[in-house]
Design a protein around this motif. Structure first.
Motif, PDB file in Angstrom:
ATOM      1  N   GLY C 245       0.737  -1.293   0.088  1.00 43.17           N
ATOM      2  CA  GLY C 245       0.013  -0.016  -0.003  1.00 43.17           C
ATOM      3  C   GLY C 245       0.790   1.350   0.143  1.00 43.17           C
ATOM      4  N   PHE C 246       0.470   2.261   1.022  1.00 45.49           N
ATOM      5  CA  PHE C 246       1.147   3.419   0.912  1.00 45.49           C
ATOM      6  C   PHE C 246       2.928   3.349   1.189  1.00 45.49           C
ATOM      7  N   GLU C 247       3.105   2.149   1.842  1.00 41.79           N
ATOM      8  CA  GLU C 247       4.537   1.747   1.946  1.00 41.79           C
ATOM      9  C   GLU C 247       5.426   1.696   0.682  1.00 41.79           C
ATOM     10  N   SER C 248       4.561   1.301  -0.346  1.00 40.38           N
ATOM     11  CA  SER C 248       5.068   1.005  -1.531  1.00 40.38           C
ATOM     12  C   SER C 248       5.632   2.285  -2.171  1.00 40.38           C
ATOM     13  N   ALA C 249       5.075   3.530  -1.706  1.00 39.14           N
ATOM     14  CA  ALA C 249       5.465   4.620  -2.304  1.00 39.14           C
ATOM     15  C   ALA C 249       6.897   4.886  -1.756  1.00 39.14           C
ATOM     16  N   CYS C 250       7.492   4.438  -0.825  1.00 38.48           N
ATOM     17  CA  CYS C 250       8.878   4.832  -0.391  1.00 38.48           C
ATOM     18  C   CYS C 250       9.734   3.921  -0.664  1.00 38.48           C
ATOM     19  N   ILE C 251       9.674   2.830  -1.284  1.00 39.84           N
ATOM     20  CA  ILE C 251      10.594   1.806  -1.640  1.00 39.84           C
ATOM     21  C   ILE C 251      10.929   1.669  -3.254  1.00 39.84           C
ATOM     22  N   LYS C 252      12.046   1.233  -3.373  1.00 42.89           N
ATOM     23  CA  LYS C 252      12.384   0.842  -4.820  1.00 42.89           C
ATOM     24  C   LYS C 252      11.606  -0.216  -5.559  1.00 42.89           C
ATOM     25  N   GLY C 253      11.729   0.009  -6.888  1.00 40.82           N
ATOM     26  CA  GLY C 253      11.076  -1.319  -7.818  1.00 40.82           C
ATOM     27  C   GLY C 253      11.370  -2.461  -7.316  1.00 40.82           C
ATOM     28  N   SER C 254      12.903  -2.505  -7.305  1.00 43.76           N
ATOM     29  CA  SER C 254      13.571  -3.911  -6.902  1.00 43.76           C
ATOM     30  C   SER C 254      13.431  -4.466  -5.745  1.00 43.76           C
ATOM     31  N   GLU C 255      12.598  -3.520  -4.702  1.00 41.58           N
ATOM     32  CA  GLU C 255      12.406  -4.162  -3.456  1.00 41.58           C
ATOM     33  C   GLU C 255      10.833  -4.431  -3.633  1.00 41.58           C
ATOM     34  N   MET C 256      10.092  -3.737  -4.421  1.00 40.34           N
ATOM     35  CA  MET C 256       8.485  -3.898  -4.529  1.00 40.34           C
ATOM     36  C   MET C 256       7.980  -5.172  -5.420  1.00 40.34           C
ATOM     37  N   ASN C 257       8.973  -5.098  -6.377  1.00 36.85           N
ATOM     38  CA  ASN C 257       8.454  -6.208  -7.344  1.00 36.85           C
ATOM     39  C   ASN C 257       8.402  -7.628  -6.715  1.00 36.85           C
ATOM     40  N   ASP C 258       7.531  -8.605  -6.828  1.00 36.42           N
ATOM     41  CA  ASP C 258       7.625  -9.789  -6.250  1.00 36.42           C
ATOM     42  C   ASP C 258       8.184 -10.735  -7.393  1.00 36.42           C
ATOM     43  N   PRO C 259       9.090 -11.449  -6.921  1.00 35.60           N
ATOM     44  CA  PRO C 259       9.833 -12.154  -7.985  1.00 35.60           C
ATOM     45  C   PRO C 259       9.059 -13.584  -8.204  1.00 35.60           C
ATOM     46  N   PHE C 260       8.820 -13.868  -9.516  1.00 36.11           N
ATOM     47  CA  PHE C 260       8.036 -15.342  -9.592  1.00 36.11           C
ATOM     48  C   PHE C 260       8.822 -16.287  -9.530  1.00 36.11           C
ATOM     49  N   TYR C 261       8.279 -17.648  -8.997  1.00 32.68           N
ATOM     50  CA  TYR C 261       9.068 -18.930  -9.359  1.00 32.68           C
ATOM     51  C   TYR C 261       8.114 -19.947  -9.260  1.00 32.68           C
ATOM     52  N   PHE C 262       8.555 -21.033  -9.765  1.00 33.75           N
ATOM     53  CA  PHE C 262       7.569 -22.472  -9.763  1.00 33.75           C
ATOM     54  C   PHE C 262       7.873 -23.093  -8.348  1.00 33.75           C
ATOM     55  N   ASP C 263       6.631 -23.249  -7.773  1.00 34.49           N
ATOM     56  CA  ASP C 263       6.765 -24.148  -6.524  1.00 34.49           C
ATOM     57  C   ASP C 263       6.917 -25.670  -6.906  1.00 34.49           C
ATOM     58  N   GLU C 264       6.892 -26.441  -5.843  1.00 33.69           N
ATOM     59  CA  GLU C 264       7.174 -28.027  -6.336  1.00 33.69           C
ATOM     60  C   GLU C 264       6.230 -28.924  -7.218  1.00 33.69           C
ATOM     61  N   GLU C 265       4.824 -28.061  -7.029  1.00 31.86           N
ATOM     62  CA  GLU C 265       3.916 -28.643  -7.899  1.00 31.86           C
ATOM     63  C   GLU C 265       3.728 -28.069  -9.093  1.00 31.86           C
ATOM     64  N   GLY C 266       4.640 -27.195  -9.436  1.00 34.09           N
ATOM     65  CA  GLY C 266       4.593 -26.719 -10.931  1.00 34.09           C
ATOM     66  C   GLY C 266       3.902 -25.148 -10.769  1.00 34.09           C
ATOM     67  N   ASN C 267       3.363 -24.835  -9.712  1.00 37.59           N
ATOM     68  CA  ASN C 267       2.478 -23.602  -9.695  1.00 37.59           C
ATOM     69  C   ASN C 267       3.185 -22.347  -9.793  1.00 37.59           C
ATOM     70  N   VAL C 268       2.785 -21.306 -10.438  1.00 39.98           N
ATOM     71  CA  VAL C 268       3.458 -20.013 -10.441  1.00 39.98           C
ATOM     72  C   VAL C 268       3.187 -19.731  -9.035  1.00 39.98           C
ATOM     73  N   LYS C 269       4.282 -18.987  -8.273  1.00 39.19           N
ATOM     74  CA  LYS C 269       4.202 -18.229  -6.847  1.00 39.19           C
ATOM     75  C   LYS C 269       4.973 -16.989  -6.965  1.00 39.19           C
ATOM     76  N   THR C 270       4.870 -16.139  -6.046  1.00 38.73           N
ATOM     77  CA  THR C 270       5.780 -15.147  -5.902  1.00 38.73           C
ATOM     78  C   THR C 270       6.384 -15.407  -4.432  1.00 38.73           C
ATOM     79  N   LYS C 271       7.620 -14.861  -4.456  1.00 38.88           N
ATOM     80  CA  LYS C 271       8.428 -15.149  -3.022  1.00 38.88           C
ATOM     81  C   LYS C 271       8.018 -13.845  -2.084  1.00 38.88           C
ATOM     82  N   THR C 272       7.739 -13.034  -2.581  1.00 42.40           N
ATOM     83  CA  THR C 272       7.189 -11.961  -1.420  1.00 42.40           C
ATOM     84  C   THR C 272       5.517 -11.746  -2.138  1.00 42.40           C
ATOM     85  N   ASN C 273       5.031 -10.949  -1.232  1.00 38.45           N
ATOM     86  CA  ASN C 273       3.453 -10.569  -1.708  1.00 38.45           C
ATOM     87  C   ASN C 273       3.138  -9.106  -1.416  1.00 38.45           C
ATOM     88  N   ASN C 274       4.058  -8.425  -2.038  1.00 35.54           N
ATOM     89  CA  ASN C 274       3.954  -6.971  -1.632  1.00 35.54           C
ATOM     90  C   ASN C 274       2.829  -6.256  -2.587  1.00 35.54           C
TER      91      ASN C 274
END
Lengths: 350, 350, 350, 350
Positions: C245-274
């Motif tokens: 939310g409002f906190e995202s206004a103060c952080i960098k894109g590299s911090e805010m973007n949630d990296p994608f990955y495949f979990d063990e069942e092959g589902n797309v997930k994100t490491k964070t959930n900003n």
């Protein structure tokens, strides 16, 4: 409003002589291939240039602005425009303040005042059925993929009635009737009207086959409500009836009720189809049938009585411009288009 | 959807035998005094209990749950309910899986499955026109305040046509016709149908006076679209036509076009009113006229062919329950109500 | 408008002291069993009667008027009402023309004039969140059937923050916080405010798990738009933020973007959930998280400055009546309800 | 849906790299002169080409297709398009199946499948705020005619806060802050982010003056609901708060409530404006104030973790293309536009 739809959103923009006219269609799934040649053939059925139609020449080729990538829907709203080329606003200059009887000139003057678009009927022009046909032509393709067909014909023009069965028979030519003989008589009626500086109307019959039982809903979400609401968007429509329609007012319940039976595959069918395929607003699986009354084109060459809104005097006027002595043949695809939009929207609503 | 309206929101709830039926009407300005006696009189015109109607007795007294403070609108949504008292669900137990021809039983079974309300037509019952009449009765009062009147009559029942001019003449009695003689013949037609275990339909004519020119709009926002969309919400309606309607398909443009003139007060009028007061979807200031085709009541005592959805067999069935041999007289106020809702909504849209 | 929804239609009716309040919910499929005990438990979380809430006693038992047959949806609109029992309009008589600061009294007076319902906030009362909870409680059950859970907590009340992880931990008691210690401090803050004749606000955090990726849409049909539009229907909400939310206004894109990955069942997930489970208005399959700012209850016992709309004089006034010193605990189920309505509607839209 | 509005209908069409993008605005009265130069100035505030923005060059000149005759509204829907000129779809070819973190690429892939427009974000592109600004720019002119002004600024970018009062002070330059010093620091923060291959977000503050008390409504028709629903249509918005917003959760009711008083002209005012000019969803006549959280641009040059949807492997990727290291300055007019649409629509609803 120029918009239609609950599950899809369809809207039309443009005026008779604005730079472009067009439409936006929202809510179509991604991945649908649109056959643009097929669409153009559909557009051509509405396009002017036939013997019985206006001499205004417009190729009516839709250009897709958005929503298609390589001819395939991408999920974004589909917008297509048609450029107005053969405009002659000067034809209308003498009419700016003298409303043509039977047209929306007077009511537009009251509603929009002096700022209204005074040329060629502005936003009330029959020309706006071209964008309607873009949307309809697309949706007819999508409905066909799912086994549905929408076909309409001129059931009558003036007092001439088409004589063959429909939709069992094919349309025979430019005049969209199934009997070649009837079509010939209809053309005569139109020509006679034109030669008298007059015009003539007719009735369009539309049949939709392949709609699975269950489409539609009760009350204001019924198929009749939805189809009527779309079809009255076509200028010159003055009535609509489903199944036996007004005739049903004169017969007994025992005659009107369609008896149910199981056909050989175990599907529920009705022996007759007096209800036009709709019970309680919901498709019963039989063909959906309806008829639409089209009034005679209000633009006629004969002198008419009107008023001069500027001077406040009663006047006699004549309508210049290029007009169809009968709009019925060109309205046939417009009715199919309106039906397609209504049916697609109802089915999408679940 | 059970909802209607663009500027106002009107929705109906309830089933034939649910504890209550009712309606919510949103968007009515605060400060409007509702004459509840007048409203009850309007409700009574629709209520059963006449010689020609069902023997189900329901007083149909609306109770206001919200939106009125001391009989005056407070700006909050107006919700009113009617308690269902004289319910006899057992009348329908034998029909649960045998759809009545001409009814929504089969389409409801397809759409809602076994969970549908199987008693008395459920949400498809004509009983749901009672809440329609609550809203219509309120809005007729508000329209009247602004000089508008909505009146309808039975133009025909079966093959009997009402003979007098309308709305110039008053309704003569229980059968809402202007000619006492026609009314008598209509009653005979109804009684004959009942005695034969059959039913009969008719045509309702509605006239709305006092609508200022400018109400309505082009395309899908036209008065025809709006009125048709509301009127097809009444069960048994199979057609609607405006002005000369289907007749306009057979006449010439020179005959159909309504010539404009200035009347003595300098108002624009038309000499004839073939367009039914609507040009380009917009009121032209003349009376708005339309006719509605009502099919014969599908509930008849005669044996009919149907199917047993459980056993998969074709069967002969008879309909029990309490039914009107002709719904037309009770549908007259419902048509007025639908018209009121459509017109009020169109005017509120500006 | 008191209505919400594109695929479903939800509308609320009633005023603080009208005979009944209620809601209509349209578009729910037939055949869904509603657990009425479960629903009542949900209602009870909102109901007054706790130590920190108003002394107005209302059992808040919904009565179903239509749409349920034997506790199962039948496809017709679901209408339920709650009777207002413990009304004391006299508490408000002295306030009729003196608007309470922070309340809608003044704006209601401007909008609806003298006809407005002046007792207990009329249609602006927090009491109208009871019908919201009927709809929400029903839809939470339907969403749960499809693997979705909606849970909210008091993240903070005044300056006290709940200390545990959520939704991993359960609510600990009457104060809907996960830390028993935090809950105790929150109760103290509330009691202190009450004893000072004052009130206090807070922040509600809501987490929706199990929403499949793809729900929602671009632009104005996004999940944020839909949820915000529903949540601001709860009185006292002054802000909403998704993910960081409002906190995202103060952080960098590299911090805010949630990296994608495949979990063990092959589902797309994100490491964070900003992003709070929403990208481009559409669910990405991670938990949907949002926070809602609730202002302190405007009804306080302390004397306040206001105006007398009748006399035109500035006055000092005190608010009588029975009020919650903190609305946050009772608003928690209302936020869940609003979220359920928005999510169900978005998913139904396809 | 790409549509917004209850009284007006506004819809956006187009994709980042479709031939054209555009918008249709329905429901604007006839006879309104649109100042096209003023509109272009407004568009230019959003247009790229500033030091801190993408190197994609688009003049963003709206062409009016319909609805204007001689620069004056004629009552028909207003449609305007912008031609996409500087498209480079090849920039995106390597990303077709590797979703960019923080973007809608993944959710679009789930929702629309392979048919989605894969170039430049398709319909999710920030470029679609250009048509939003056409509508907003027009409506700002119409609102101004009636004494309303809408102004926004960058309240903060990253951790730099604008220091002066607003809207009392004017924007000082390209960076829309009122303090020249703050603007300089903001530019530094942006340049630093760019040089690090990163991006930065911020908070936009918007103030609407001149709205008469009474606009808006209760429940879901409140001004907060309407504004939030429009503003979340702007990509990158993650939160919205009105008046003191989230801060109000931490203060007492006696601090939060805005005391009423009569000013010298006898108008009701509030001494503070903690509620942001809205009580019960309705304007109280004080300035309407809200703040919007904008996340950092997700397109950054730094390598990021993602997934290859075709191969099913986790990958490291870098984003090519031309991007803004900070979208906040260009989002300021978009927020004004969204506010204008919401406010105009609310006022038109009456």
């Amino acid at each position: 409003m120029n918009s239609y739809g609950s599950s899809i959103k369809f809207s039309i923009f443009g005026q008779s002589h604005s730079p472009e006219i067009g439409m936006t269609l929202e809510g179509i799934p991604a991945g649908k291939k649109i056959d643009l040649d097929e669409l153009q053939k559909f557009m051509n059925r509405r396009a002017p240039g036939k013997s019985y139609s206006t001499s205004r020449k417009e190729p009516d080729v839709p250009e897709f602005v958005s929503g298609l990538v390589g001819g395939v829907t991408c999920g974004a709203p589909i917008t297509a425009i048609i450029r107005n080329k053969d405009t002659r606003p000067s034809d209308y200059s003498n009419l700016a303040d003298i409303p043509r009887p039977g047209h929306a000139d007077y009511t537009a003057a009251v509603k929009y005042g002096d700022a209204r678009d005074k040329t060629g009927g502005g936003q009330f022009s029959g020309r706006l059925t071209a964008p309607l046909c873009i949307a309809g032509g697309i949706l007819i393709q999508l409905l066909r993929e799912n086994g549905m067909e929408i076909r309409a014909r001129a059931l009558s023009i003036g007092n001439v009635k088409d004589s063959g069965a429909f939709p069992e028979n094919e349309i025979c030519g430019d005049i969209p009737a199934v009997s070649r003989e009837s079509a010939g008589e209809m053309l005569e009626v139109i020509e006679r009207a034109r030669s008298e500086g007059d015009s003539v109307g007719g009735v369009i019959e539309c049949v939709i086959t392949g709609v699975k039982p269950g489409a539609g809903g009760p009350m204001f979400g019924g198929l009749e409500n939805r189809i009527a609401s779309a079809v009255f968007g076509i200028p010159a429509v003055k009535g609509i009836e489903f199944g036996r329609g007004f005739e049903s007012a004169c017969i007994k319940g025992s005659e009107m009720n369609d008896p149910f039976y199981f056909d050989e595959e175990g599907n529920v069918k009705t022996k007759t189809n007096n209800c036009g395929g709709i019970l309680g607003g919901i498709a019963d699986g039989m063909p959906i049938t309806f008829r639409v009354a089209i009034k005679p084109t209000p633009s006629i060459a004969k002198p008419q009585q009107s008023v001069d809104l500027k001077t406040g005097e009663n006047v006699t006027m004549t309508v210049n411009g290029r007009h169809d002595p009968c709009i019925v043949p060109r309205a046939v695809p417009a009715v199919e288009a309106a039906a397609a939009i209504a049916i697609y929207d109802a089915i999408a609503a679940g």
